[in-house]
Design an enzyme around this catalytic site. Structure first.
Site, mmCIF file in Angstrom:
data_model
loop_
_atom_site.group_PDB
_atom_site.id
_atom_site.type_symbol
_atom_site.label_atom_id
_atom_site.label_comp_id
_atom_site.label_asym_id
_atom_site.label_seq_id
_atom_site.Cartn_x
_atom_site.Cartn_y
_atom_site.Cartn_z
ATOM 1 C CG ASN A 68 33.058 45.647 40.357
ATOM 2 O OD1 ASN A 68 33.079 44.810 40.801
ATOM 3 N ND2 ASN A 68 33.499 46.791 40.509
ATOM 4 C CD GLU A 87 37.401 47.070 47.031
ATOM 5 O OE1 GLU A 87 36.841 47.957 47.217
ATOM 6 O OE2 GLU A 87 37.692 46.210 46.001
ATOM 7 C CB CYS A 102 34.846 50.219 44.887
ATOM 8 S SG CYS A 102 33.898 48.454 44.807
ATOM 9 C CD GLU A 143 41.161 42.125 48.218
ATOM 10 O OE1 GLU A 143 41.145 40.632 47.366
ATOM 11 O OE2 GLU A 143 40.214 42.634 48.167
#
Length: 494
Positions: A166, A264, A298, A475
């Protein structure tokens, strides 16, 4: 070649020349050991536009061996030199933004504007971590005696990066930029549907001055290339972005090697709108929180948790906005691009059809479709499901598409319960004019990041990551470097 020329060439020929077609190992493109290849599809037209190497464990072994040798060089490279290399990478990304953005749009299906944003954001990530490369200092420690004690921050070693489809450019760079700043080397496995920008950026880094072997890219499937990479005992940290199910598998794979891990994973993030919020601002915020990148994010605001007094006003505006969104091929720069694959389109359709069968009210959309201009491609209409119960599958399951679930609340405690009412805890947005309500809710919502009155507020300077089944580790921000360094304590006895 200008962006207009690139687009015209593509639509005339169905292909673009000069795409990288092989693995990138030890500073150059090399074919797969088996010679096997895979096709990459343009989601906007549902046709193949290129092919690339299908890697196996043999190719991964070559890449990791190269990264081991590259690490020996890069860890001893002066921090100021690392800084200069990353800054030059940022400059080259900006200079070649047209080429990168066109390929990103073609490979992923997203709009050209979104792809440009990803490229520019990635260049900024290189700049940001360039600024950190020469500032990763330790500290002097007072032991209360004459002994001298201090700490060092050392790079962990070879790192592996499993990159999703994505955001193939920005997710790649947000992982390798801090790793490189810390002095680590990297092996990257891009998603099998979006291989090209990882290969292009690896080559760009060599031109920026990065030594051969410090960044390597192996393309192919997860089982054939990703799995042997994360299992390799020479890898000392794995950064993975993807589904919960696959993330659990990665955890199991790295456990025998006691390898560091950043995960993640999924999200079902709420946008909580209180009664005093501006209805127009909520509707506009909710629109792009879920329909950006066709909902394939996400951290998308996939749940609108709205006060009963505001519900009708917001939904009237939101439905009108959603039904006027233009969708089509990403290179034509519509409001919303394609879904990444036919398989993913079918999965989203299944979620919505099951909701329809349960009697859920669908305010708009609800159908798989194609590009209105060509009748081709993998698209899904902007969809809003109204008045869902807390246990409805469309609330509890990540759909990962342009599908918004609406929940209604009457008071703050109920809003909090709904916001925290899934197994995910990645992001959240709050809309209210009351700063006390905003701060109270921001503290109590379980999420890695919370924004107020602008769902996409923030930036790369802030840490990003989730709690619970949304994963762990952070991150972006200075916290993004932490995974790639380890502290060593040194004491000199007098």
């Amino acid at each position: 070649m200008s962006v207009d020329a690139l687009i015209s060439t593509y639509f005339a020929n169905g292909r673009l020349s000069d795409l990288p077609r092989d693995h990138f190992i030890d500073g150059r493109l090399v074919p797969a050991e088996t010679g096997n290849r895979m096709e990459s599809f343009d989601p906007g037209r549902a046709t193949a536009f290129g092919d690339f190497a299908a890697g196996t464990a043999v190719d991964v072994d070559r890449a990791v061996s190269s990264a081991v040798a590259g690490f020996a060089i890069w860890r001893d490279t002066a921090p100021a030199t690392r800084c200069a290399v990353l800054m030059e990478a940022a400059r080259l990304m900006r200079a070649e933004a047209d080429w990168l953005a066109v390929i990103e749009s073609l490979d992923s299906g997203k709009t050209l504007a979104e792809a440009y944003g990803d490229v520019q954001g990635s260049a900024r990530l290189f700049e940001y971590y360039a600024g950190a490369a020469d500032k990763l200092d330790g500290r002097s420690v007072n032991l209360g005696n004459d002994n001298a004690a201090f700490t060092l921050r050392e790079p962990v070693g070879v790192t592996a990066h499993i990159v999703p489809w994505n955001y193939p450019t920005s997710t790649l760079v947000r992982g390798i930029a801090p790793a490189l700043a810390a002095g680590c080397s990297a092996v990257v496995k891009p998603a099998e549907t979006t291989p090209y920008t990882a290969l292009m950026i690896a080559e760009l880094l060599i031109r920026a001055g990065l030594p051969a072997g410090v960044v390597n890219v192996v393309t192919g499937t997860g089982p054939e290339a990703g799995a042997p990479l994360v299992r390799d005992p020479r890898v000392r940290h794995v950064t993975f972005t993807g589904s919960v199910q696959t993330g659990v598998g990665v955890m199991q794979a790295v456990a025998p090697n006691v390898t560091g891990l950043t995960l993640e994973l999924g999200g079902k993030s709420p946008l909580v709108a209180f009664a005093d919020a501006d209805a127009e601002k909520v509707a506009e915020g909710a629109l792009w929180a879920i329909f950006s990148n066709a909902g394939q994010i996400c951290s998308a605001g996939s749940r609108l948790v709205v006060h009963r007094d505001l519900h009708a006003q917001v939904l009237e505006r939101l439905v009108k906005k959603a039904t006027t969104l233009r969708f089509g091929h990403g290179l034509h720069n519509p409001d919303m691009g394609a879904l990444n694959s036919e398989r993913h389109q079918a999965a989203i359709s299944g979620h919505v059809e099951r909701a329809r069968a349960r009697g859920v009210e669908i305010l708009c959309g609800g159908q798989a479709t194609t590009d209105p201009a060509t009748g081709k491609g993998w698209f899904f209409e902007p969809t809003i499901l109204d008045a869902l119960s807390a246990d409805d599958p469309a609330i509890q399951q990540e759909i990962f598409g342009p599908v918004l679930g609406v929940q209604v609340f009457d008071d703050e405690d109920e809003a909090l319960a709904l916001a925290n009412g899934t197994e995910f805890a990645l992001a959240a947005g709050i809309y209210t004019k009351d700063i006390s309500t905003a701060l109270r809710m921001a503290r109590r919502i379980d999420a890695g990041q919370v924004t107020v009155n602008d769902y996409w507020a923030g930036g790369i300077e802030l840490p990003f990551g989730g709690n619970r089944k949304s994963g762990f580790g952070r991150e972006k921000g200075l916290e993004g470097v932490d995974a790639y360094t380890r502290a060593k304590a040194i004491t000199l006895a007098v």
